[in-house]
Design a protein around this motif. Structure first.
Motif, short mmCIF file in Angstrom:
data_model
loop_
_atom_site.label_atom_id
_atom_site.label_comp_id
_atom_site.label_asym_id
_atom_site.label_seq_id
_atom_site.Cartn_x
_atom_site.Cartn_y
_atom_site.Cartn_z
N THR A 136 0.81 -0.89 -0.10
CA THR A 136 -0.08 0.11 -0.12
C THR A 136 0.95 1.17 -0.01
OG1 THR A 136 -1.60 -1.25 1.21
CG2 THR A 136 -1.64 1.22 1.40
N ALA B 143 0.91 3.51 -2.88
CA ALA B 143 0.64 5.00 -2.73
C ALA B 143 1.57 5.98 -3.22
CB ALA B 143 0.22 4.93 -1.59
N ILE C 133 0.55 8.57 -5.82
CA ILE C 133 0.08 9.97 -5.41
C ILE C 133 0.83 11.08 -6.26
CG2 ILE C 133 1.64 10.31 -3.53
CD1 ILE C 133 -0.75 11.17 -1.89
N THR D 283 -6.89 9.66 -1.37
CA THR D 283 -7.50 9.11 -0.43
C THR D 283 -8.77 8.68 -0.56
OG1 THR D 283 -5.93 10.35 1.17
CG2 THR D 283 -7.99 9.36 2.07
N ARG E 288 -8.96 5.68 -3.08
CA ARG E 288 -8.34 4.52 -2.20
C ARG E 288 -9.60 3.95 -1.49
NH1 ARG E 288 -4.42 4.63 2.75
NH2 ARG E 288 -4.22 2.46 3.14
N TYR F 16 -1.33 10.01 3.55
CA TYR F 16 -1.40 10.29 2.36
C TYR F 16 -0.93 11.63 2.01
CZ TYR F 16 -3.33 6.52 -0.75
OH TYR F 16 -3.38 5.31 -1.28
#
Length: 137
Positions: free
Chosen positions: A16, A20, A24, A33, A36, A83
């Motif tokens: 993750t 991410a 991102i 976010t 997700r 995030y």
């Protein structure tokens, strides 16, 4: 069996973070976010229907609803902060700090759930804290 799921959780959590951090780039952290979260919600409801757990909705008590909602709010806040931190910082530094949640959880479990601290768990907390500090400085 729980240990297998716990280890898989750790592997997926690591994935993750890496996925991410890559995904991102150039995306607003709040939008990332939200994307997700939609995926997680979809996966969770698919599992509910696959396991035929949806009938349990009517048996959930008021107290459970309150605490599950509060837990969801805490999860949302955690993900939003995570995030944003990933967007601004290095994954190799953000993730260890995020994992301080282990130490915080143990302290909260002691205070609110009256779970026992052992010499082993205290030493583990100290080592996790020291290890985190070592990785981020």
């Amino acid at each position: 069996m729980w240990i297998i799921f716990a280890l898989l959780s750790a592997v997926f959590a690591a994935l993750t973070s890496i996925l991410a951090k890559i995904g991102i780039e150039g995306v607003d952290s709040n939008l990332a976010t939200a994307i997700r979260t939609v995926v997680v919600v979809g996966m969770a409801w698919i599992m509910v229907f696959i396991t035929h757990a949806q009938s349990g909705l009517s048996t959930i008590g008021k107290r459970s609803w309150i605490f599950l909602i509060l837990s969801g709010l805490a999860t949302g806040a955690s993900w939003l902060c995570y995030y944003k931190a990933l967007q601004l910082g290095e994954a190799s530094k953000v993730v260890p700090i995020d994992k301080l949640s282990v130490v915080i959880t143990m302290v909260l479990a002691f205070v609110f759930l009256h779970e026992q601290f052992t010499a082993k768990s205290i030493m583990g907390c100290i080592l996790i804290g020291a290890g985190t500090l070592l990785m981020v400085i």
